[in-house]
Structure formats: structure tokens, C-alpha cells
Write a protein that holds these residues in place. Structure first.
Motif, PDB file in Angstrom:
ATOM      1  N   TYR A  86      42.791  22.426 -20.719  1.00  0.00           N
ATOM      2  CA  TYR A  86      41.327  22.326 -20.678  1.00  0.00           C
ATOM      3  C   TYR A  86      40.784  23.224 -19.574  1.00  0.00           C
ATOM      4  O   TYR A  86      41.482  23.525 -18.593  1.00  0.00           O
ATOM      5  CB  TYR A  86      40.884  20.882 -20.398  1.00  0.00           C
ATOM      6  N   HIS A  87      39.540  23.643 -19.758  1.00  0.00           N
ATOM      7  CA  HIS A  87      38.801  24.367 -18.717  1.00  0.00           C
ATOM      8  C   HIS A  87      37.555  23.571 -18.348  1.00  0.00           C
ATOM      9  O   HIS A  87      36.977  22.886 -19.196  1.00  0.00           O
ATOM     10  CB  HIS A  87      38.391  25.763 -19.194  1.00  0.00           C
ATOM     11  N   MET A  88      37.155  23.715 -17.108  1.00  0.00           N
ATOM     12  CA  MET A  88      35.907  23.092 -16.674  1.00  0.00           C
ATOM     13  C   MET A  88      34.723  23.879 -17.234  1.00  0.00           C
ATOM     14  O   MET A  88      34.790  25.105 -17.387  1.00  0.00           O
ATOM     15  CB  MET A  88      35.846  23.078 -15.141  1.00  0.00           C
ATOM     16  N   LYS A  89      33.656  23.170 -17.538  1.00  0.00           N
ATOM     17  CA  LYS A  89      32.434  23.851 -17.923  1.00  0.00           C
ATOM     18  C   LYS A  89      32.007  24.782 -16.791  1.00  0.00           C
ATOM     19  O   LYS A  89      31.949  24.368 -15.633  1.00  0.00           O
ATOM     20  CB  LYS A  89      31.332  22.833 -18.227  1.00  0.00           C
ATOM     21  N   LYS A  90      31.741  26.039 -17.123  1.00  0.00           N
ATOM     22  CA  LYS A  90      31.536  27.064 -16.096  1.00  0.00           C
ATOM     23  C   LYS A  90      30.424  26.713 -15.115  1.00  0.00           C
ATOM     24  O   LYS A  90      30.499  27.034 -13.939  1.00  0.00           O
ATOM     25  CB  LYS A  90      31.250  28.403 -16.770  1.00  0.00           C
ATOM     26  N   SER A  91      29.401  26.069 -15.595  1.00  0.00           N
ATOM     27  CA  SER A  91      28.272  25.764 -14.716  1.00  0.00           C
ATOM     28  C   SER A  91      28.629  24.731 -13.648  1.00  0.00           C
ATOM     29  O   SER A  91      27.906  24.582 -12.664  1.00  0.00           O
ATOM     30  CB  SER A  91      27.094  25.251 -15.547  1.00  0.00           C
ATOM     31  N   LYS A  92      29.763  24.041 -13.829  1.00  0.00           N
ATOM     32  CA  LYS A  92      30.116  22.962 -12.910  1.00  0.00           C
ATOM     33  C   LYS A  92      31.376  23.256 -12.093  1.00  0.00           C
ATOM     34  O   LYS A  92      31.815  22.417 -11.323  1.00  0.00           O
ATOM     35  CB  LYS A  92      30.300  21.666 -13.687  1.00  0.00           C
ATOM     36  N   GLU A  93      31.968  24.428 -12.255  1.00  0.00           N
ATOM     37  CA  GLU A  93      33.221  24.746 -11.564  1.00  0.00           C
ATOM     38  C   GLU A  93      32.978  25.616 -10.336  1.00  0.00           C
ATOM     39  O   GLU A  93      32.234  26.596 -10.406  1.00  0.00           O
ATOM     40  CB  GLU A  93      34.172  25.482 -12.512  1.00  0.00           C
ATOM     41  N   ASN A  94      33.588  25.252  -9.233  1.00  0.00           N
ATOM     42  CA  ASN A  94      33.565  26.074  -8.019  1.00  0.00           C
ATOM     43  C   ASN A  94      34.714  27.072  -8.109  1.00  0.00           C
ATOM     44  O   ASN A  94      35.884  26.695  -8.048  1.00  0.00           O
ATOM     45  CB  ASN A  94      33.731  25.178  -6.785  1.00  0.00           C
ATOM     46  N   MET A  95      34.392  28.347  -8.234  1.00  0.00           N
ATOM     47  CA  MET A  95      35.416  29.365  -8.451  1.00  0.00           C
ATOM     48  C   MET A  95      35.873  30.004  -7.142  1.00  0.00           C
ATOM     49  O   MET A  95      36.050  31.223  -7.041  1.00  0.00           O
ATOM     50  CB  MET A  95      34.890  30.425  -9.424  1.00  0.00           C
ATOM     51  N   LYS A  96      36.132  29.174  -6.158  1.00  0.00           N
ATOM     52  CA  LYS A  96      36.691  29.652  -4.892  1.00  0.00           C
ATOM     53  C   LYS A  96      37.617  28.590  -4.314  1.00  0.00           C
ATOM     54  O   LYS A  96      37.407  27.395  -4.490  1.00  0.00           O
ATOM     55  CB  LYS A  96      35.591  29.962  -3.874  1.00  0.00           C
ATOM     56  N   ILE A  97      38.660  29.048  -3.614  1.00  0.00           N
ATOM     57  CA  ILE A  97      39.508  28.194  -2.789  1.00  0.00           C
ATOM     58  C   ILE A  97      39.474  28.776  -1.385  1.00  0.00           C
ATOM     59  O   ILE A  97      40.013  29.860  -1.137  1.00  0.00           O
ATOM     60  CB  ILE A  97      40.966  28.150  -3.304  1.00  0.00           C
ATOM     61  N   GLY A  98      38.814  28.092  -0.479  1.00  0.00           N
ATOM     62  CA  GLY A  98      38.612  28.683   0.845  1.00  0.00           C
ATOM     63  C   GLY A  98      37.800  29.949   0.719  1.00  0.00           C
ATOM     64  O   GLY A  98      36.710  29.941   0.132  1.00  0.00           O
ATOM     65  N   ASP A  99      38.351  31.071   1.207  1.00  0.00           N
ATOM     66  CA  ASP A  99      37.674  32.368   1.102  1.00  0.00           C
ATOM     67  C   ASP A  99      38.179  33.191  -0.081  1.00  0.00           C
ATOM     68  O   ASP A  99      37.776  34.342  -0.249  1.00  0.00           O
ATOM     69  CB  ASP A  99      37.893  33.173   2.399  1.00  0.00           C
ATOM     70  N   ALA A 100      39.033  32.618  -0.906  1.00  0.00           N
ATOM     71  CA  ALA A 100      39.629  33.365  -2.007  1.00  0.00           C
ATOM     72  C   ALA A 100      38.881  33.108  -3.316  1.00  0.00           C
ATOM     73  O   ALA A 100      38.770  31.956  -3.747  1.00  0.00           O
ATOM     74  CB  ALA A 100      41.093  32.985  -2.176  1.00  0.00           C
ATOM     75  N   PRO A 101      38.377  34.165  -3.976  1.00  0.00           N
ATOM     76  CA  PRO A 101      37.737  33.984  -5.289  1.00  0.00           C
ATOM     77  C   PRO A 101      38.779  33.735  -6.369  1.00  0.00           C
ATOM     78  O   PRO A 101      39.909  34.223  -6.294  1.00  0.00           O
ATOM     79  CB  PRO A 101      37.020  35.325  -5.509  1.00  0.00           C
ATOM     80  N   LEU A 102      38.386  32.969  -7.382  1.00  0.00           N
ATOM     81  CA  LEU A 102      39.294  32.601  -8.464  1.00  0.00           C
ATOM     82  C   LEU A 102      38.908  33.291  -9.761  1.00  0.00           C
ATOM     83  O   LEU A 102      37.726  33.442 -10.082  1.00  0.00           O
ATOM     84  CB  LEU A 102      39.272  31.083  -8.670  1.00  0.00           C
ATOM     85  N   GLU A 103      39.928  33.666 -10.513  1.00  0.00           N
ATOM     86  CA  GLU A 103      39.716  34.247 -11.826  1.00  0.00           C
ATOM     87  C   GLU A 103      39.550  33.148 -12.878  1.00  0.00           C
ATOM     88  O   GLU A 103      38.691  33.233 -13.755  1.00  0.00           O
ATOM     89  CB  GLU A 103      40.899  35.141 -12.201  1.00  0.00           C
ATOM     90  N   SER A 104      40.380  32.098 -12.775  1.00  0.00           N
ATOM     91  CA  SER A 104      40.319  31.012 -13.751  1.00  0.00           C
ATOM     92  C   SER A 104      40.981  29.761 -13.180  1.00  0.00           C
ATOM     93  O   SER A 104      41.790  29.837 -12.254  1.00  0.00           O
ATOM     94  CB  SER A 104      41.017  31.411 -15.060  1.00  0.00           C
ATOM     95  N   ILE A 105      40.623  28.607 -13.757  1.00  0.00           N
ATOM     96  CA  ILE A 105      41.240  27.329 -13.421  1.00  0.00           C
ATOM     97  C   ILE A 105      41.521  26.600 -14.723  1.00  0.00           C
ATOM     98  O   ILE A 105      40.631  26.449 -15.566  1.00  0.00           O
ATOM     99  CB  ILE A 105      40.322  26.450 -12.541  1.00  0.00           C
ATOM    100  N   SER A 106      42.761  26.145 -14.891  1.00  0.00           N
ATOM    101  CA  SER A 106      43.106  25.387 -16.091  1.00  0.00           C
ATOM    102  C   SER A 106      43.646  24.021 -15.688  1.00  0.00           C
ATOM    103  O   SER A 106      44.269  23.866 -14.632  1.00  0.00           O
ATOM    104  CB  SER A 106      44.145  26.135 -16.940  1.00  0.00           C
TER     105      SER A 106
END
Length: 204
Positions: A86-106
Motif C-alpha cells: 500500500y501507499h499513503m495518500k500523497k496529500s497526507k504523507e510526509n516525504m522526508k526523514i530528517g533532512d533527507a527527501p524521500l522518493e517513495s514510501i511503501s
């Protein structure tokens, strides 16, 4: 002349006996006061990464949560018979971990239970360093680190996190997994394989 005057050593014996009897209560008092102190001492932690077990999941989700408890997740694909991604709905997902940007979260569910999350991190080794730094602030020092290739892992009794470079990719990857459910998957797959082997043997 009384007895004590004639035998002065009796006075000395009486004095020594008094000193001996006075010493004993002090020793007992010392023992009585030291016992409660020993009783409240805390045992040292047996798990070097207890923080990852306390978290036991990712963000607001905990390993073992049923998919019905995760209304913000959208179905993406099947991985085998019993695993759904599953993927999180894009409007509700924080696409960062600390200072690192994320490409995707599953988010992976086995038989409807949350057991693993995988995060692809933008920035290659730079992104990996940022994620490792973020995890160290959350979990403490890694349980293991790579000596040749760059990676780090945090292992508890319930969960494990591994930050490394993704295979055939320039991006880094963080995987956080439920150890009990992973063990369940392994055991059930092994049992199914043995059953299939027995059936094939009977047919040959």
C-alpha cells in the motif's frame, strides 16, 4: 573489701562485654538500611536498541495493525499470495526523514497485518548519511555497521531497521520490519514448501 575491689580484672571483663553488645545493634542497623537500597536497583537493559521496540512500527502505524485501521493507505499491488503493498495518500504523507527527501514510501501487509515499510531515499550516499543520522537521534547507535559498503542496522526484539544503498539504484533505502511477523512468514513458507515437496514426491 568487696569482690570487684579484690578482682579488678572483673571490671575490665564487664567493660569489654558492654562494648561488644553495643557494637552488634549498629551492625544490624547497617544491614537493615542497606537491604532496601539493593532492592530498588534497576537491572541494566538487555536490548541495546530498546527504542526501536518501543516504536515497533513507522510513524502512526504499529506492526500488527490490521489494514482496516489504516484508512489513509491505498492499495498498490500484490506481492505473492498473502502480501499486499500500500501507499499513503500523497496529500497526507510526509516525504522526508530528517533532512533527507524521500522518493517513495511503501507499507507491506501480510494477511492483512502491517509488518514492513520501505522508504526510497533521494540523494545516494548523501541521503543515506542523513537518514543514518536521523535514526541515530531516534534509536541511538546502530547495532551493526558496514565495514566495506555503507550501511547500518538497528535490531531489537520486535523490530529491525536497515539503512543501505538500494540494489541497482543510486538511491538509498530504509527498511523497517517486524521480526515476529517476518519469522511467521518464513516458517509458513517453509511449511508450504515442504508440503509441496511431499506432494511432488508422491506423484513421481
Amino acid at each position: 573489701m568487696n569482690t570487684l575491689t579484690r578482682y579488678p580484672f572483673l571490671l575490665l571483663l564487664g567493660f569489654c562485654a558492654a562494648c561488644s553488645s553495643n557494637d552488634k545493634p549498629e551492625a544490624n542497623a547497617s544491614t537493615a538500611t542497606s537491604a532496601p537500597t539493593a532492592a530498588v536497583e534497576k537491572a541494566p537493559p538487555t536490548n541495546a536498541n530498546a527504542a526501536i521496540d518501543e516504536k515497533n512500527g513507522f510513524r502512526t502505524y504499529h506492526f500488527g495493525d490490521d489494514i482496516s485501521m489504516c484508512p489513509d493507505l491505498e492499495y498498490f499491488m500484490n506481492l505473492g499470495k498473502d502480501v499486499r503493498i500500500y501507499h499513503m495518500k500523497k496529500s497526507k504523507e510526509n516525504m522526508k526523514i530528517g533532512d533527507a527527501p524521500l522518493e517513495s514510501i511503501s507499507y507491506s501487509f501480510y494477511k492483512g497485518k502491517f509488518y514492513e515499510t520501505q522508504l526510497d531515499i533521494v540523494g545516494g550516499y548523501t541521503g543515506l548519511d542523513k537518514v543514518i543520522a536521523a535514526l541515530e537521534s531516534l534509536y541511538g547507535k546502530p547495532t551493526e555497521v558496514g565495514k566495506i559498503s555503507k550501511w547500518a542496522s538497528w535490531t531489537g526484539q520486535k523490530a529491525k531497521a536497515v539503512a543501505t544503498m538500494a540494489n541497482s539504484s543510486r538511491d538509498a533505502r530504509l527498511t523497517i520490519t517486524s521480526l515476529p511477523i517476518s519469522k511467521q512468514i518464513e516458517e509458513e513458507e517453509k511449511a508450504a514448501s515442504q508440503e509441496g515437496g511431499s506432494k511432488a514426491k508422491a506423484d513421481l
